[in-house]
Motif scaffolding. Structure first.
Motif, PDB file in Angstrom:
ATOM      1  N   THR A   1      -3.777  -5.245  14.234  1.00  0.00           N
ATOM      2  CA  THR A   1      -4.932  -5.968  14.494  1.00  0.00           C
ATOM      3  C   THR A   1      -6.092  -5.163  14.692  1.00  0.00           C
ATOM      4  OG1 THR A   1      -4.286  -5.794  16.932  1.00  0.00           O
ATOM      5  CG2 THR A   1      -3.377  -7.657  15.847  1.00  0.00           C
ATOM      6  N   GLY A   2      -7.188  -5.776  14.655  1.00  0.00           N
ATOM      7  CA  GLY A   2      -8.620  -5.074  14.988  1.00  0.00           C
ATOM      8  C   GLY A   2      -9.214  -4.473  13.601  1.00  0.00           C
ATOM      9  N   PRO A   3     -10.406  -4.100  13.586  1.00  0.00           N
ATOM     10  CA  PRO A   3     -10.889  -3.593  12.623  1.00  0.00           C
ATOM     11  C   PRO A   3     -10.480  -2.236  11.991  1.00  0.00           C
ATOM     12  CG  PRO A   3     -12.259  -3.024  14.514  1.00  0.00           C
ATOM     13  CD  PRO A   3     -11.159  -4.155  15.000  1.00  0.00           C
ATOM     14  N   VAL A   4     -10.332  -1.882  10.717  1.00  0.00           N
ATOM     15  CA  VAL A   4      -9.677  -0.887  10.129  1.00  0.00           C
ATOM     16  C   VAL A   4     -10.393  -0.405   8.979  1.00  0.00           C
ATOM     17  CG1 VAL A   4      -7.683  -1.758   9.521  1.00  0.00           C
ATOM     18  CG2 VAL A   4      -7.823   0.637   9.801  1.00  0.00           C
ATOM     19  N   ILE A   5     -10.567   0.782   8.676  1.00  0.00           N
ATOM     20  CA  ILE A   5     -11.350   1.220   7.337  1.00  0.00           C
ATOM     21  C   ILE A   5     -10.204   1.747   6.531  1.00  0.00           C
ATOM     22  CG2 ILE A   5     -12.952   2.666   6.223  1.00  0.00           C
ATOM     23  CD1 ILE A   5     -14.704   2.272   8.831  1.00  0.00           C
ATOM     24  N   LEU A   6      -9.781   1.301   5.386  1.00  0.00           N
ATOM     25  CA  LEU A   6      -8.937   1.994   4.456  1.00  0.00           C
ATOM     26  C   LEU A   6      -9.805   2.778   3.463  1.00  0.00           C
ATOM     27  CD1 LEU A   6      -6.425  -0.892   3.667  1.00  0.00           C
ATOM     28  CD2 LEU A   6      -6.290   0.975   5.307  1.00  0.00           C
ATOM     29  N   ALA A   7      -9.740   4.175   3.541  1.00  0.00           N
ATOM     30  CA  ALA A   7     -10.566   5.081   2.542  1.00  0.00           C
ATOM     31  C   ALA A   7      -9.553   5.827   1.613  1.00  0.00           C
ATOM     32  CB  ALA A   7     -11.198   5.914   3.549  1.00  0.00           C
ATOM     33  N   GLY A   8      -9.888   5.768   0.397  1.00  0.00           N
ATOM     34  CA  GLY A   8      -8.972   6.588  -0.609  1.00  0.00           C
ATOM     35  C   GLY A   8      -9.458   6.985  -1.861  1.00  0.00           C
ATOM     36  N   ASN A   9      -8.853   7.308  -2.673  1.00  0.00           N
ATOM     37  CA  ASN A   9      -9.199   7.799  -4.046  1.00  0.00           C
ATOM     38  C   ASN A   9      -9.244   6.619  -4.970  1.00  0.00           C
ATOM     39  OD1 ASN A   9      -6.548   7.502  -4.107  1.00  0.00           O
ATOM     40  ND2 ASN A   9      -6.192   9.300  -5.594  1.00  0.00           N
ATOM     41  N   HIS A  10     -10.097   6.931  -5.956  1.00  0.00           N
ATOM     42  CA  HIS A  10     -10.174   5.931  -7.017  1.00  0.00           C
ATOM     43  C   HIS A  10     -10.115   6.514  -8.346  1.00  0.00           C
ATOM     44  CE1 HIS A  10     -11.599   1.996  -8.559  1.00  0.00           C
ATOM     45  NE2 HIS A  10     -12.872   2.083  -8.314  1.00  0.00           N
ATOM     46  N   LEU A  11      -8.933   6.123  -9.047  1.00  0.00           N
ATOM     47  CA  LEU A  11      -8.512   6.643 -10.442  1.00  0.00           C
ATOM     48  C   LEU A  11      -8.725   5.791 -11.317  1.00  0.00           C
ATOM     49  CD1 LEU A  11      -5.196   8.194  -9.590  1.00  0.00           C
ATOM     50  CD2 LEU A  11      -7.256   9.304  -9.810  1.00  0.00           C
ATOM     51  N   THR A  12      -8.571   4.322 -11.293  1.00  0.00           N
ATOM     52  CA  THR A  12      -8.652   3.534 -12.336  1.00  0.00           C
ATOM     53  C   THR A  12      -9.157   1.994 -11.784  1.00  0.00           C
ATOM     54  OG1 THR A  12      -8.014   2.718 -14.395  1.00  0.00           O
ATOM     55  CG2 THR A  12      -6.489   2.744 -12.485  1.00  0.00           C
ATOM     56  N   PHE A  13      -9.372   1.180 -12.775  1.00  0.00           N
ATOM     57  CA  PHE A  13      -9.808  -0.219 -12.165  1.00  0.00           C
ATOM     58  C   PHE A  13      -8.675  -0.912 -11.624  1.00  0.00           C
ATOM     59  CE2 PHE A  13     -10.117  -4.801 -13.376  1.00  0.00           C
ATOM     60  CZ  PHE A  13     -11.480  -4.944 -12.911  1.00  0.00           C
ATOM     61  N   ILE A  14      -7.623  -0.740 -11.734  1.00  0.00           N
ATOM     62  CA  ILE A  14      -6.459  -1.814 -11.266  1.00  0.00           C
ATOM     63  C   ILE A  14      -6.256  -1.095  -9.626  1.00  0.00           C
ATOM     64  CG2 ILE A  14      -5.409  -2.221 -13.097  1.00  0.00           C
ATOM     65  CD1 ILE A  14      -3.240  -0.059 -12.852  1.00  0.00           C
ATOM     66  N   ASP A  15      -6.713  -0.093  -9.068  1.00  0.00           N
ATOM     67  CA  ASP A  15      -6.667   0.328  -7.918  1.00  0.00           C
ATOM     68  C   ASP A  15      -6.922  -0.837  -6.939  1.00  0.00           C
ATOM     69  OD1 ASP A  15      -6.025   3.055  -8.665  1.00  0.00           O
ATOM     70  OD2 ASP A  15      -7.919   3.626  -8.332  1.00  0.00           O
ATOM     71  N   SER A  16      -8.016  -1.589  -7.279  1.00  0.00           N
ATOM     72  CA  SER A  16      -8.587  -2.671  -6.450  1.00  0.00           C
ATOM     73  C   SER A  16      -7.560  -4.056  -6.464  1.00  0.00           C
ATOM     74  CB  SER A  16     -10.005  -3.055  -6.880  1.00  0.00           C
ATOM     75  OG  SER A  16     -10.644  -1.946  -6.625  1.00  0.00           O
ATOM     76  N   MET A  17      -6.823  -4.079  -7.585  1.00  0.00           N
ATOM     77  CA  MET A  17      -5.562  -4.954  -7.702  1.00  0.00           C
ATOM     78  C   MET A  17      -4.457  -4.620  -6.850  1.00  0.00           C
ATOM     79  SD  MET A  17      -5.757  -5.822 -11.603  1.00  0.00           S
ATOM     80  CE  MET A  17      -7.478  -6.127 -12.578  1.00  0.00           C
TER      81      MET A  17
ATOM     82  N   ALA B   1      -3.877   7.112  -0.574  1.00  0.00           N
ATOM     83  CA  ALA B   1      -3.771   7.703  -1.955  1.00  0.00           C
ATOM     84  C   ALA B   1      -3.250   6.795  -2.940  1.00  0.00           C
ATOM     85  CB  ALA B   1      -3.110   9.144  -2.084  1.00  0.00           C
ATOM     86  N   MET B   2      -3.792   6.793  -4.143  1.00  0.00           N
ATOM     87  CA  MET B   2      -3.367   5.919  -5.099  1.00  0.00           C
ATOM     88  C   MET B   2      -2.789   7.171  -6.144  1.00  0.00           C
ATOM     89  SD  MET B   2      -3.514   2.844  -5.402  1.00  0.00           S
ATOM     90  CE  MET B   2      -4.464   1.463  -4.462  1.00  0.00           C
ATOM     91  N   ILE B   3      -1.427   7.004  -6.368  1.00  0.00           N
ATOM     92  CA  ILE B   3      -0.730   7.940  -7.514  1.00  0.00           C
ATOM     93  C   ILE B   3      -0.111   7.094  -8.382  1.00  0.00           C
ATOM     94  CG2 ILE B   3       0.898   9.912  -7.316  1.00  0.00           C
ATOM     95  CD1 ILE B   3       0.849  10.164  -4.334  1.00  0.00           C
ATOM     96  N   GLY B   4      -0.570   7.571  -9.773  1.00  0.00           N
ATOM     97  CA  GLY B   4       0.009   7.208 -10.700  1.00  0.00           C
ATOM     98  C   GLY B   4      -0.786   5.821 -11.739  1.00  0.00           C
ATOM     99  N   THR B   5      -1.696   5.362 -10.754  1.00  0.00           N
ATOM    100  CA  THR B   5      -2.654   4.141 -11.496  1.00  0.00           C
ATOM    101  C   THR B   5      -3.301   4.886 -12.802  1.00  0.00           C
ATOM    102  OG1 THR B   5      -4.378   4.485 -10.078  1.00  0.00           O
ATOM    103  CG2 THR B   5      -2.740   3.003  -9.599  1.00  0.00           C
ATOM    104  N   ASP B   6      -3.626   6.045 -12.763  1.00  0.00           N
ATOM    105  CA  ASP B   6      -4.337   6.408 -13.960  1.00  0.00           C
ATOM    106  C   ASP B   6      -3.462   6.635 -15.232  1.00  0.00           C
ATOM    107  OD1 ASP B   6      -3.214   8.486 -12.523  1.00  0.00           O
ATOM    108  OD2 ASP B   6      -4.421   9.954 -13.321  1.00  0.00           O
TER     109      ASP B   6
ATOM    110  N   GLN C   1      -3.363   2.966 -16.632  1.00  0.00           N
ATOM    111  CA  GLN C   1      -4.577   2.401 -17.280  1.00  0.00           C
ATOM    112  C   GLN C   1      -5.596   3.214 -17.607  1.00  0.00           C
ATOM    113  OE1 GLN C   1      -6.893  -0.170 -15.209  1.00  0.00           O
ATOM    114  NE2 GLN C   1      -7.272  -1.780 -16.697  1.00  0.00           N
ATOM    115  N   PRO C   2      -5.258   4.411 -18.650  1.00  0.00           N
ATOM    116  CA  PRO C   2      -6.147   5.411 -18.639  1.00  0.00           C
ATOM    117  C   PRO C   2      -7.480   5.245 -19.001  1.00  0.00           C
ATOM    118  CG  PRO C   2      -3.917   5.794 -19.946  1.00  0.00           C
ATOM    119  CD  PRO C   2      -3.940   4.125 -19.255  1.00  0.00           C
ATOM    120  N   GLY C   3      -8.432   5.842 -18.362  1.00  0.00           N
ATOM    121  CA  GLY C   3      -9.912   5.421 -18.415  1.00  0.00           C
ATOM    122  C   GLY C   3     -10.466   4.388 -17.913  1.00  0.00           C
ATOM    123  N   GLY C   4      -9.537   3.524 -17.342  1.00  0.00           N
ATOM    124  CA  GLY C   4      -9.772   2.451 -16.640  1.00  0.00           C
ATOM    125  C   GLY C   4     -10.229   1.388 -17.746  1.00  0.00           C
ATOM    126  N   LYS C   5      -9.801   1.354 -18.719  1.00  0.00           N
ATOM    127  CA  LYS C   5      -9.952   0.042 -19.751  1.00  0.00           C
ATOM    128  C   LYS C   5      -8.695  -0.278 -20.358  1.00  0.00           C
ATOM    129  CE  LYS C   5     -14.657   2.043 -20.679  1.00  0.00           C
ATOM    130  NZ  LYS C   5     -15.618   2.569 -21.624  1.00  0.00           N
TER     131      LYS C   5
END
Length: 206
Positions: A15-31, A133-138, A141-145
């Motif tokens: 519960t309560g407010p929380v910030i999730l902060a991580g790396n960003h390798l490709t478009f599908i991270d947000s999915m 940490a996102m590991i393997g998403t790149d 989806q190489p290049g994010g496309k």
């Protein structure tokens, strides 16, 4: 399809407010991020994701709205302020806000210098930061496309970080840099990425 392996999800407060902060390798991270969390995750995305025309545009708007994306016009001098205030509003409502401190996708798989918006948010709201940490998403989806390919992904969450010792110092640039760097250090340890002490946008321009 992605078969995500999740480690450390118990570190996200229930519960309560929380910030999730991580790396960003490709478009599908947000999915993937919203799919592996028990709580709803809200994050900022380009407004063009929900303003497209035709069937494709409507489908994109439906999807990104459904996974908690809040569209913000990030272009121009006021884009950063709008993004910051949107994040603050989400946290003030006691929700989970996801952010990529690098500000953009990594151009080469390495971890780049974080921008200090993450520090301002945690100091203004008192919300703890849970690094991830996102590991393997790149690899999916190489290049994010293009369409992502099936494969294995790991999402690893670290222990919550709190910065109450810096209360009232959200305008001190040295404090903001120190808080940001400490978060990025945790992300680096979780991801195993090589760290580069320049902004990813500068690396892309070069």
């Amino acid at each position: 399809m992605f078969r995500p392996r999740v480690e450390g999800a118990e570190n996200i407060p229930g519960t309560g407010p929380v910030i999730l902060a991580g790396n960003h390798l490709t478009f599908i991270d947000s999915m993937i991020l919203p799919l592996v969390c028990d709580r709803a995750v809200y994050f900022i995305g380009k407004d063009e994701y929900v303003t497209g025309k035709g069937l494709k545009g409507r489908l994109m708007a439906w999807f990104f709205t459904g996974v908690g994306m809040i569209p913000v016009d990030r272009d121009g001098g006021r884009g950063g302020v709008a993004a910051l205030m949107t994040g603050r509003r989400i946290l003030d409502d006691g929700k989970v806000f996801g952010i990529y401190p690098e500000g953009t996708r990594s151009p080469d798989g390495r971890l780049y210098r974080g921008r200090t918006g993450i520090a301002r948010l945690t100091l203004m709201t008192g919300a703890p930061v849970v690094p991830f940490a996102m590991i393997g998403t790149d690899k999916l989806q190489p290049g994010g496309k293009g369409l992502p390919r099936p494969g294995k992904v790991t999402v690893r969450f670290g222990e919550a970080m709190e910065f109450s010792r810096y209360d009232g110092m959200d305008r001190d640039r040295y404090v903001l840099r120190a808080v940001t760097d400490s978060v990025m250090t945790e992300v680096m340890q979780l991801s195993g990425q090589e760290y580069v002490d320049i902004y990813a946008t500068k690396a892309k321009a070069a």
